[in-house]
Scaffold this active site. Structure first.
Site, mmCIF file in Angstrom:
data_model
loop_
_atom_site.group_PDB
_atom_site.id
_atom_site.type_symbol
_atom_site.label_atom_id
_atom_site.label_comp_id
_atom_site.label_asym_id
_atom_site.label_seq_id
_atom_site.Cartn_x
_atom_site.Cartn_y
_atom_site.Cartn_z
ATOM 1 N N GLU A 1 -11.320 34.509 -9.196
ATOM 2 C CA GLU A 1 -11.887 33.400 -8.419
ATOM 3 C C GLU A 1 -13.410 33.356 -8.549
ATOM 4 O O GLU A 1 -14.011 32.283 -8.579
ATOM 5 C CB GLU A 1 -11.485 33.506 -6.944
ATOM 6 C CG GLU A 1 -9.981 33.427 -6.678
ATOM 7 C CD GLU A 1 -9.309 32.208 -7.283
ATOM 8 O OE1 GLU A 1 -9.967 31.159 -7.431
ATOM 9 O OE2 GLU A 1 -8.116 32.308 -7.643
ATOM 10 N N THR B 1 2.147 -0.386 8.904
ATOM 11 C CA THR B 1 2.835 -0.664 10.160
ATOM 12 C C THR B 1 1.819 -0.845 11.281
ATOM 13 O O THR B 1 1.910 -1.775 12.090
ATOM 14 C CB THR B 1 3.794 0.494 10.494
ATOM 15 O OG1 THR B 1 4.596 0.762 9.352
ATOM 16 C CG2 THR B 1 4.664 0.158 11.665
ATOM 17 N N GLY C 1 -1.244 2.862 6.767
ATOM 18 C CA GLY C 1 -1.446 2.122 8.003
ATOM 19 C C GLY C 1 -0.923 0.699 7.970
ATOM 20 O O GLY C 1 -1.427 -0.157 8.687
ATOM 21 N N GLY D 1 0.823 -1.208 0.000
ATOM 22 C CA GLY D 1 0.000 0.000 0.000
ATOM 23 C C GLY D 1 0.849 1.247 0.000
ATOM 24 O O GLY D 1 2.033 1.205 0.327
ATOM 25 N N ASP E 1 -4.220 27.457 -14.695
ATOM 26 C CA ASP E 1 -5.540 27.084 -15.203
ATOM 27 C C ASP E 1 -5.447 26.601 -16.643
ATOM 28 O O ASP E 1 -6.056 25.595 -17.020
ATOM 29 C CB ASP E 1 -6.486 28.291 -15.149
ATOM 30 C CG ASP E 1 -6.795 28.695 -13.715
ATOM 31 O OD1 ASP E 1 -6.634 27.851 -12.822
ATOM 32 O OD2 ASP E 1 -7.191 29.852 -13.494
HETATM 33 P P1 ADP Z 1 2.552 2.976 6.670
HETATM 34 O O1 ADP Z 1 3.307 2.010 7.488
HETATM 35 O O2 ADP Z 1 1.585 2.344 5.724
HETATM 36 O O3 ADP Z 1 3.392 4.004 5.978
HETATM 37 P P2 ADP Z 1 1.643 3.767 9.227
HETATM 38 O O4 ADP Z 1 1.103 2.486 9.729
HETATM 39 O O5 ADP Z 1 2.987 4.147 9.709
HETATM 40 O O6 ADP Z 1 1.619 3.808 7.657
HETATM 41 O O7 ADP Z 1 0.594 4.903 9.544
HETATM 42 C C1 ADP Z 1 0.964 6.121 10.084
HETATM 43 C C2 ADP Z 1 -0.079 6.642 11.030
HETATM 44 O O8 ADP Z 1 -1.270 6.983 10.328
HETATM 45 C C3 ADP Z 1 -0.518 5.630 12.046
HETATM 46 O O9 ADP Z 1 0.331 5.636 13.149
HETATM 47 C C4 ADP Z 1 -1.915 6.097 12.407
HETATM 48 O O10 ADP Z 1 -1.847 7.113 13.365
HETATM 49 C C5 ADP Z 1 -2.399 6.692 11.116
HETATM 50 N N1 ADP Z 1 -3.245 5.739 10.380
HETATM 51 C C6 ADP Z 1 -2.998 5.235 9.157
HETATM 52 N N2 ADP Z 1 -3.999 4.421 8.761
HETATM 53 C C7 ADP Z 1 -4.889 4.411 9.766
HETATM 54 C C8 ADP Z 1 -6.139 3.739 9.966
HETATM 55 N N3 ADP Z 1 -6.657 2.939 9.039
HETATM 56 N N4 ADP Z 1 -6.792 3.962 11.116
HETATM 57 C C9 ADP Z 1 -6.272 4.770 12.057
HETATM 58 N N5 ADP Z 1 -5.118 5.410 11.943
HETATM 59 C C10 ADP Z 1 -4.418 5.251 10.805
HETATM 60 ZN ZN ZN Z 2 -7.688 30.246 -11.555
HETATM 61 MG MG MG Z 3 5.280 2.124 7.843
#
Ligand code: ADP
Ligand code: ZN
Ligand code: MG
Length: 627
Positions: A438, A222, A220, A215, A513
């Protein structure tokens, strides 16, 4: 080994302190160097021998005063004088300045005792010869100690340095991960297995050894891996792919071995390898030549995974945002044979993520999180977590007790467009010009059929933009039809046309634009088959982008004649859109002026404000008015 269980933060401070044990060695090394130099100078003052000129030597020889000589291989003669001379010294040395044929004959005539020999090394010379080696060895030793960072960590160089999380310590569960139902569903099986492995092994079922989370950054991955560990209540070893890669060959491989050893010892557990692509890139395809170290590391990983029995209860989870560059060997059965996609969140998931993170801040009671979720298409979970934090910062800066919708909007705009440049002083003239531009964009939203509603229009400069009109999709949609695109082009042209109508000429502020409109038109013709005469055909194969989100070159796979037709079609789309935009804005000139003037006054207007302004919605009755 025990120190590895501690969070790594404990490691750093003592590296910065003056560690006497470590520096004692440096001190000792320096001292011995000084002693050596002193010795060197003392020894080189070799007092007993007197160096005399060769001519003097020859005259001694002629007078028969020389007793014995030793001729060394470096053109040096050391000799003793017979006792009969009047000089104060008896031992001397001299250097032969040229090759002297007669020397031997003369020496023998005078009956001098002659010996030969190799140049004798003095202590000083020995030290001089050894010095570079000593320096080298000392330096190397010192470096090694530095790397290992202190005595008790000696030889920890090849250790994995994995961070270990205990389930009790930091319990993240699926409840902390919003959305991602499919990924959760797939990972539940892993959780089940870690909880009750026998249930699966008894029936002979094979559990995946490795799960690859795929992803975009910040989605998320990790978090998800930690949640699996938390759900199963097992230890979790976290290591990043780049941690394996060191400058010394073999270190990475030994770290891999160590990580897997730790896994075996702590089973059941999860080994999490983040950014797998750092080690797992296709072998032999390294940028800038092969990388033996990385290949060795990867090979070791493959070997370890093969030698791993799932019965041990160790599951390897890896994460990457570049599954396409991974070595195919990694994805074979028995390795990372299961891939779980962790997607960017959709609007409902974004709302859920915002809600999870909003729990940590004092949110204003009637804040509509859904509105923010709708206004953040394309943002990842990490972006949203960051948005909440930024909003809290804005609230704190404004001395507000709670975080309200205005702070959330502000944070969103900052993340999307850079911080508002409120302090920039703009002349009324410029402000008015921007307002007309705008207003042109904004007004078109109300006179074309197929567009997303306007969210807000502002003339507060942000980043490089002088102002902007933002529209918001009602619902998430992944494809757009031709009418939507044509209307989008018109909205994009609104600023340009408004300037044209009001001032009779346009400014450089329209560059972006024009680019955008042209880009949409070009893609309609060449990629989406939406032109009148060139229909179902794709031109200009896009080359596989090397990095996500970056377009590289295009192949030109069509003739000059087709190129002309493409250009014609693009112009046709742009010309007719421009004409329609002009028509819309000239027939509604009064509305354009209304919006522009109101913008100069209020700087930001939303959908509702504009609707009231142009009479599309009526002002809510203001209670009982007596006048
Ligand atoms: P990745 O490892 O995919 O780069 P992380 O797991 O490090 O992303 O995500 C970073 C932070 O973003 C997490 O610590 C959390 O705070 C937030 N986050 C990402 N996805 C979610 C989710 N589905 N629900 C809640 N928090 C999320
Ligand atoms: Zn414009
Ligand atoms: Mg990560």
């Amino acid at each position: 080994m025990s120190n590895q269980n501690k969070p790594p933060e404990n490691k750093d401070p003592d590296n910065m302190k003056f560690d006497f044990n470590k520096n004692k060695f440096a001190l000792f090394f320096l001292l011995s160097l000084i002693v050596m130099f002193v010795l060197l100078f003392m020894v080189s003052e070799n007092g007993s021998e007197v160096e005399i000129p060769y001519s003097v030597f020859l005259s001694y020889l002629e007078q028969g005063e020389i007793d014995a000589v030793k001729i060394l291989d470096n053109n040096e003669i050391r000799g003793t004088l017979s006792g009969s001379t009047s000089s104060e010294y008896t031992v001397f040395k001299t250097i032969i300045p040229y090759y002297d044929d007669n020397l031997m004959i003369q020496l023998r005539e005078k009956g001098v005792k002659i010996t030969g020999g190799a140049k004798a090394l003095s202590v000083g010379q020995i030290v001089l010869e050894l010095l570079p080696w000593l320096l080298f060895v000392g330096f190397f030793w010192f470096m090694l100690r530095q790397f290992q960072g202190g005595g008790n960590k000696a030889f920890s160089f090849g250790k994995s340095r994995a961070k270990k999380y205990h389930p009790e310590q930091e319990s993240i569960t699926f409840a902390d991960v919003a959305g991602q139902d499919e990924a959760k569903y797939e990972l539940t099986e892993v959780v089940e297995f870690l909880k009750t492995p026998t249930k699966f092994t008894n029936i002979g079922a094979k559990i995946p050894k490795g799960v690859l989370l795929v992803g975009m950054p910040g989605t998320g991955k990790t978090l998800m891996a930690k949640a699996v560990a938390g759900e199963a209540g097992v230890p979790f070893f976290h290591m990043s792919g780049s941690d394996f890669v060191e400058m010394f060959v073999g270190v990475g491989a030994s770290r891999v071995r160590d990580l897997f050893d730790q896994g075996r010892k702590n089973a059941p557990c999860i080994l999490f390898i983040d950014e797998l692509d750092a080690v797992g890139r296709t072998r032999g395809a390294g940028y800038g030549g092969g990388n033996d170290e990385r290949e060795q590391t990867l090979n070791q990983m493959l070997v370890e995974m093969d030698g791993f029995d799932t019965k041990t209860g160790v599951i390897i989870i890896a994460a990457t945002n570049r599954p396409d560059v991974l070595d195919p060997a990694l994805l074979r059965p028995g390795r990372f044979d299961r891939q779980v996609v962790v997607d960017l969140p959709d609007v409902r998931e974004r709302e859920a993520i915002l809600n999870i993170h909003a729990k940590k801040i004092p949110l204003d009671k009637n804040t509509n999180i859904n509105r923010i979720a709708k206004a953040t298409p394309g943002m990842s979970g990490a972006d949203l977590a960051n948005l909440i934090n930024e909003a809290a910062l804005f609230a704190a800066r404004a001395d507000s007790k709670t975080v309200g919708i205005e702070h959330l909007e502000e944070a969103r705009d900052k993340l999307l467009m850079g911080i508002a440049r409120k302090s920039k002083i703009i002349s009324l003239e410029d402000k008015t010009a921007t307002a007309y531009h705008e207003a042109g964009h904004a007004l078109l939203h109300y006179h074309v059929k197929n567009t997303d509603p306007l969210h807000k229009v502002t003339i507060i400069p942000r980043g490089r933009a002088l102002g902007m009109a933002i529209s918001l999709p009602d619902k998430e949609s992944y494809s757009k039809n031709k009418s939507w695109l044509l209307d989008r082009i018109k909205i994009t042209m609104g600023g340009y046309v408004a300037e044209e109508i009001i001032y009779g000429e346009t400014t450089t502020g329209t560059q972006n634009d024009i680019q955008q409109a042209t880009n949409i038109a070009r893609r309609m013709v060449t990629e989406w088959g939406m032109s009148d005469s060139l229909n179902f055909i794709s031109f200009g194969q896009e080359e596989e982008p090397i990095f996500i989100g970056k377009e590289i070159a295009r192949h030109k796979d069509y003739s000059e004649e087709t190129a002309m037709r493409i250009d014609e079609e693009i112009s046709k789309i742009l010309d007719s859109s421009l004409e329609e935009t002009r028509k819309i804005l000239t027939t509604n000139l009064d509305q354009l002026k209304l919006i522009a003037l109101e913008l100069v006054d209020k700087e930001t207007l939303d959908d509702h404000d504009i609707k009231i302004l142009i009479g599309m919605e009526h002002e809510p009755s203001v209670g009982d008015k007596t006048e």
